[in-house]
Design an enzyme around this catalytic site. Sequence first.
Site, mmCIF file in Angstrom:
data_model
loop_
_atom_site.group_PDB
_atom_site.id
_atom_site.type_symbol
_atom_site.label_atom_id
_atom_site.label_comp_id
_atom_site.label_asym_id
_atom_site.label_seq_id
_atom_site.Cartn_x
_atom_site.Cartn_y
_atom_site.Cartn_z
ATOM 1 N N GLU A 1 14.415 -14.272 -1.158
ATOM 2 C CA GLU A 1 14.924 -15.479 -0.132
ATOM 3 C C GLU A 1 13.648 -16.422 -0.341
ATOM 4 O OE1 GLU A 1 15.392 -14.225 3.467
ATOM 5 O OE2 GLU A 1 16.599 -12.632 3.158
ATOM 6 N N ASP B 1 0.768 -1.157 0.030
ATOM 7 C CA ASP B 1 -0.015 0.137 0.080
ATOM 8 C C ASP B 1 0.894 1.049 -0.034
ATOM 9 O OD1 ASP B 1 -2.788 1.159 0.242
ATOM 10 O OD2 ASP B 1 -1.676 1.885 2.195
#
Length: 540
Positions: free
Chosen positions: A265, A205
């Site tokens: 990751e 956001d």
Amino acid sequence: MTTLIKDKDWWRGAVIYQIYPRSYQDSNGDGIGDLAGIVSRIPHIASLGADAIWVSPFFTSPMKDFGYDVSDYCDVDPMFGSLADFDRVIETAHAHGIKVLIDLVLSHTSDKHIWFEESRQSRNNPRSDWYVWADPKPDGTPPNNWLSIFGGPAWHWDARREQYYLHNFLISQPDLNFHNPDVQDALLDVARFWLKRGVDGFRLDTINFYFCDRELRDNPALPLEERNDLTAPKVNPYNHQRHVYDKNQPENLEFLRRFRVVLDEYNAATVGEIGDSQRGLELLGEYTRGDDLMQMSYAFEFLANRPMTASYVASVFEELDRVASDGWACWAFSNHDVVRHITRWHLTPAAARTYATLLMCLRGTACIYQGEELGLPEAELAFEDLQDPYGIEFWPKFKGRDGCRTPMVWNIQQQSGGFSEARPWLPVPSEHYALAVDAQDNDPAALVHHYRRAIAFRHAYPSVMKGSQSPMTVTGDVLSFSRKLNGETIFCAFNLSDTPADIRIPAQDWETIGHEIGSVSEHDGIIALGPWGVSLMRRR
């Protein structure tokens, strides 16, 4: 827990289905949608062919801004269920081949978050610098002229510290201080928490609001002729400023690089929402360029309150090619913050089908908002039914966001359209019942089937999913362009009007495709497009 095969480029050209949890499906009879309700409706999303869901905030919150004011980033608000319910969302979605993105609101928290409650206690506590605090001017007024998107100054006085704190949105949504490395580390840990639970990425956001100017300099005025309502309604004085210092700071890029390391990751992906009326596409290019920032950015150009003409679409892509040729956009026509596009563009059923096909043919990722596949119009609500503080503040010139947030309609015969057995948190408009999922499923000509076919068409052609896009051609009301990838060329033409039109194409060996979504053929190099007609062809 079921896991999907991790394709790091799954997001490129994907179709994302946005869920507003409060309004999707109530499972426990309290009138508010919840995570268990989402689980029960995932088969519908799978039937559309969506690649992923984006779930709007469900975190613990006082709900002053309906979940965009987070008081605990690592838990589920009881109204939506529990962490175990969220785990079932992931497990069920993955079992249906659907990725899960969640909406992370990192620029600000609720004033009930433990971080802010500690920060406001004094000027020297361990979290005293976790939010943007500033002394008043000598006359006691706020430190600068910055404005809140929700109206009024962006600064609120706190008597405990005898300082102002920054809030770009509601007073109850204080802005975090990203200049503090400890804040960045804490937010990266939040991302890791959800990635470890199995989410496939995030919708971030207000991604360009993370940092503000260290010196808190005044924003300059914006000339009247440059003002628009892309990110705030016309009646909001927020549009009177050029937002040079309260957002869009260069430090954003370094934090986004840190965030990308965490994403990589887990082979996760993120779409960042950029709220800026002047530099939106330029920032899209900055934030998605290369392979160490965000994969894609959520664009506002087709969420604007302006006609979706052929010339306008072409102008957007011309500007995109100029300032963000290496970037990747996520396009949407509707979402939880704007008037539904069926109403905004005054669409007939035929026009709705054409725009759905157009969305699926554009270069970029496509995002559809719950109920869009049903052709739900904007709900007209009485003032006394409003829940949105934005609409209450600016009524009646701006009616807020409740009209696009009314509950999904699942069953034409059931109370509240099958959304809930109780009175729903927002009323279900009477005109929505006839558009319910079960009614449309039983009607072969219904819009929901067109969305399914258009999404299937997108998936069928790699060039439409991930290929390059030629410069757009505008011939009257007809928009045309080509998509190319690995020797495959797809030509797309759309008549964005209710007047028949003919266009000529270069002599090529074409075959018409997309018959199932209304594609028409060419004859002797001429395509005769009826009102809202579409032509899709592949070079042999």
